[in-house]
Design a protein around this motif. Structure first.
Motif, PDB file in Angstrom:
ATOM      1  N   MET A   1      60.016  24.991  54.002  1.00 45.74           N
ATOM      2  CA  MET A   1      59.711  25.743  52.625  1.00 45.74           C
ATOM      3  C   MET A   1      60.946  26.603  52.242  1.00 45.74           C
ATOM      4  N   THR A   2      62.208  26.228  52.688  1.00 49.25           N
ATOM      5  CA  THR A   2      63.467  26.858  52.296  1.00 49.25           C
ATOM      6  C   THR A   2      63.822  26.161  50.792  1.00 49.25           C
ATOM      7  N   ALA A   3      63.282  24.855  50.699  1.00 53.86           N
ATOM      8  CA  ALA A   3      63.572  24.087  49.544  1.00 53.86           C
ATOM      9  C   ALA A   3      62.466  24.542  48.426  1.00 53.86           C
ATOM     10  N   ALA A   4      62.316  23.504  47.546  1.00 50.28           N
ATOM     11  CA  ALA A   4      61.500  24.100  46.400  1.00 50.28           C
ATOM     12  C   ALA A   4      60.201  23.986  47.194  1.00 50.28           C
ATOM     13  N   THR A   5      59.381  25.009  46.674  1.00 53.93           N
ATOM     14  CA  THR A   5      57.900  25.097  46.782  1.00 53.93           C
ATOM     15  C   THR A   5      57.050  23.643  46.899  1.00 53.93           C
ATOM     16  N   PRO A   6      56.463  23.287  47.894  1.00 57.48           N
ATOM     17  CA  PRO A   6      55.780  21.982  47.629  1.00 57.48           C
ATOM     18  C   PRO A   6      54.441  22.191  46.952  1.00 57.48           C
ATOM     19  N   VAL A   7      53.813  21.112  46.262  1.00 57.76           N
ATOM     20  CA  VAL A   7      52.891  21.543  45.583  1.00 57.76           C
ATOM     21  C   VAL A   7      51.623  20.511  45.848  1.00 57.76           C
ATOM     22  N   ALA A   8      50.251  21.116  45.954  1.00 52.38           N
ATOM     23  CA  ALA A   8      48.857  20.390  46.423  1.00 52.38           C
ATOM     24  C   ALA A   8      48.145  20.663  45.291  1.00 52.38           C
ATOM     25  N   VAL A   9      47.623  19.228  44.525  1.00 56.11           N
ATOM     26  CA  VAL A   9      46.782  19.481  43.795  1.00 56.11           C
ATOM     27  C   VAL A   9      45.237  19.212  44.469  1.00 56.11           C
ATOM     28  N   VAL A  10      44.496  20.018  44.022  1.00 54.88           N
ATOM     29  CA  VAL A  10      42.953  20.350  44.601  1.00 54.88           C
ATOM     30  C   VAL A  10      42.080  19.860  43.746  1.00 54.88           C
ATOM     31  N   THR A  11      41.199  19.006  43.652  1.00 57.37           N
ATOM     32  CA  THR A  11      40.247  18.572  42.595  1.00 57.37           C
ATOM     33  C   THR A  11      38.931  19.296  43.213  1.00 57.37           C
ATOM     34  N   GLY A  12      38.074  19.641  42.031  1.00 62.59           N
ATOM     35  CA  GLY A  12      36.980  20.399  42.490  1.00 62.59           C
ATOM     36  C   GLY A  12      37.101  21.632  42.994  1.00 62.59           C
ATOM     37  N   ALA A  13      37.948  22.321  42.422  1.00 62.71           N
ATOM     38  CA  ALA A  13      38.394  23.663  43.226  1.00 62.71           C
ATOM     39  C   ALA A  13      37.899  24.810  42.501  1.00 62.71           C
ATOM     40  N   SER A  14      36.913  24.694  41.718  1.00 69.83           N
ATOM     41  CA  SER A  14      36.044  25.647  41.176  1.00 69.83           C
ATOM     42  C   SER A  14      35.215  26.431  42.046  1.00 69.83           C
ATOM     43  N   GLY A  15      35.126  25.843  43.211  1.00 73.77           N
ATOM     44  CA  GLY A  15      33.923  26.529  44.299  1.00 73.77           C
ATOM     45  C   GLY A  15      34.043  25.817  45.434  1.00 73.77           C
ATOM     46  N   GLY A  16      33.306  26.317  46.369  1.00 72.81           N
ATOM     47  CA  GLY A  16      32.939  25.552  47.506  1.00 72.81           C
ATOM     48  C   GLY A  16      34.090  25.264  48.431  1.00 72.81           C
ATOM     49  N   ILE A  17      34.197  24.048  48.978  1.00 68.34           N
ATOM     50  CA  ILE A  17      35.363  23.362  49.720  1.00 68.34           C
ATOM     51  C   ILE A  17      36.462  23.327  48.971  1.00 68.34           C
ATOM     52  N   GLY A  18      36.500  23.142  47.777  1.00 67.16           N
ATOM     53  CA  GLY A  18      37.900  23.027  46.962  1.00 67.16           C
ATOM     54  C   GLY A  18      38.367  24.388  46.739  1.00 67.16           C
ATOM     55  N   ALA A  19      37.791  25.439  46.646  1.00 68.82           N
ATOM     56  CA  ALA A  19      38.320  26.759  46.132  1.00 68.82           C
ATOM     57  C   ALA A  19      38.990  27.407  47.621  1.00 68.82           C
ATOM     58  N   ALA A  20      37.931  26.947  48.869  1.00 72.08           N
ATOM     59  CA  ALA A  20      38.416  27.523  50.004  1.00 72.08           C
ATOM     60  C   ALA A  20      39.723  26.653  50.520  1.00 72.08           C
ATOM     61  N   THR A  21      39.855  25.578  50.096  1.00 68.70           N
ATOM     62  CA  THR A  21      40.924  24.676  50.448  1.00 68.70           C
ATOM     63  C   THR A  21      42.181  25.343  50.090  1.00 68.70           C
ATOM     64  N   ALA A  22      42.201  25.413  48.577  1.00 70.13           N
ATOM     65  CA  ALA A  22      42.956  25.986  47.699  1.00 70.13           C
ATOM     66  C   ALA A  22      43.600  27.410  48.229  1.00 70.13           C
ATOM     67  N   ARG A  23      42.627  28.122  48.655  1.00 72.13           N
ATOM     68  CA  ARG A  23      43.153  29.479  49.336  1.00 72.13           C
ATOM     69  C   ARG A  23      43.902  29.073  50.807  1.00 72.13           C
ATOM     70  N   GLY A  24      43.365  27.955  51.624  1.00 65.83           N
ATOM     71  CA  GLY A  24      44.282  27.883  52.693  1.00 65.83           C
ATOM     72  C   GLY A  24      45.461  27.139  52.527  1.00 65.83           C
ATOM     73  N   LEU A  25      45.713  26.260  51.580  1.00 61.93           N
ATOM     74  CA  LEU A  25      47.061  25.730  51.055  1.00 61.93           C
ATOM     75  C   LEU A  25      47.919  26.769  50.656  1.00 61.93           C
ATOM     76  N   ALA A  26      47.367  27.626  49.847  1.00 56.96           N
ATOM     77  CA  ALA A  26      48.183  28.492  49.084  1.00 56.96           C
ATOM     78  C   ALA A  26      48.790  29.379  50.383  1.00 56.96           C
TER      79      ALA A  26
END
Length: 274
Positions: A22-47
């Motif tokens: 993480m000292t390098a450029a910030t890695p990027v994670a794409v999450v589909t279906g992120a507007s609610g439920g598992i997708g939103a929770a996963t986005a929070r976890g990865l962030a």
């Protein structure tokens, strides 16, 4: 406690090991279906685990609310309104990214619970389009960037429905079997490249809207799915599993992780309290 080159990483109260420097450029994670439920929770976890998250779904307002929440907490997030069944739109998403380290193919859903004899072919087709073709579109479009990252991960959110059938579920079961086979075959085909393929298969998860959508807005039928089950899984439970799998050291691949509540022994065996 596991640590990376830049120290420990925490998310939702759990310590995770980062597979990226993480000292390098910030890695990027794409999450589909992120507007609610598992997708939103996963986005929070990865962030929380140090990723910049690209939030994709069709509901722009919900995405912007989540992005605001994440940025207010000091995380990096951006919004890209997307229908995963629209290949041109998926290709445009891929073209807009400077890098992609993780794809979480979560967009999906169930429609109807009719027997095979009376199932609606339009609902079957829609489920296949979203759960399978949508995953295919995003995987194909982002695989070059995932490979170029030198340490990419594809996460397919399938279901226990992708591993065993049940009455009234054939359309959804068929679609999730398709998602499972896609993940399994992709892993075979790209072995030797710097990309892992992880499948997370949740069992009974109580999230906003899933069962209600399946039963065409009938909240009474939706409630019966969880009746008597003391603790179904939550979206956060599944997101915790996703984040753990993604943040394993680069040489570790979690091929398949089945996650159920303790009350559910199988798709057809559930303990319900009176």
């Amino acid at each position: 406690m596991r640590t990376s080159a830049s120290g420990p990483v925490t998310g939702e109260g759990t310590v995770f090991a980062r597979s990226h420097d993480m000292t390098a450029a910030t890695p990027v994670a794409v999450v589909t279906g992120a507007s609610g439920g598992i997708g939103a929770a996963t986005a929070r976890g990865l962030a929380a685990a140090g990723y910049e998250v690209v939030l994709t779904a069709r509901r722009e307002e919900r995405l912007r609310e989540l992005a605001g929440e994440l940025t207010a907490a000091g995380h990096r997030a951006r919004v890209h309104v997307l229908d995963v069944t629209d290949r041109a739109a998926v290709d445009a998403l891929a073209a807009s990214l400077d890098r992609c380290d993780v794809l979480v193919a979560n967009a999906g859903g169930a429609l109807g619970a009719d027997p095979v004899a009376t199932g609606d072919p339009a609902e079957w087709r829609r489920m296949y389009e979203v759960n399978v073709i949508g995953t295919l579109h995003t995987t194909q479009a982002l695989l070059p960037a995932l490979t170029a990252s030198g340490d990419g991960t594809v996460v397919v959110i399938s279901s226990t429905a992708g591993h065993a059938t049940y009455e009234g579920g054939a359309g959804y079961v068929a679609a999730k079997h398709g998602a499972h086979v896609l993940a399994e075959t992709l892993r075979l085909e790209i072995v030797g490249t710097p990309v892992r393929v992880i499948e997370i298969a949740p069992g009974m998860v109580r999230t906003e809207g899933f069962a209600t959508t399946r039963f065409r807005g009938d909240t009474e039928k939706a409630a019966k799915v969880y009746a008597g089950v003391a603790e179904p899984l939550t979206a956060e439970d599944v997101a915790d599993a996703v984040t753990w799998a993604v943040t394993r050291p680069s040489h570790v691949n979690v091929d398949l992780l089945v996650v159920r509540p303790r009350a559910q022994a199988s798709n057809t065996k559930v303990h319900r309290e009176s």
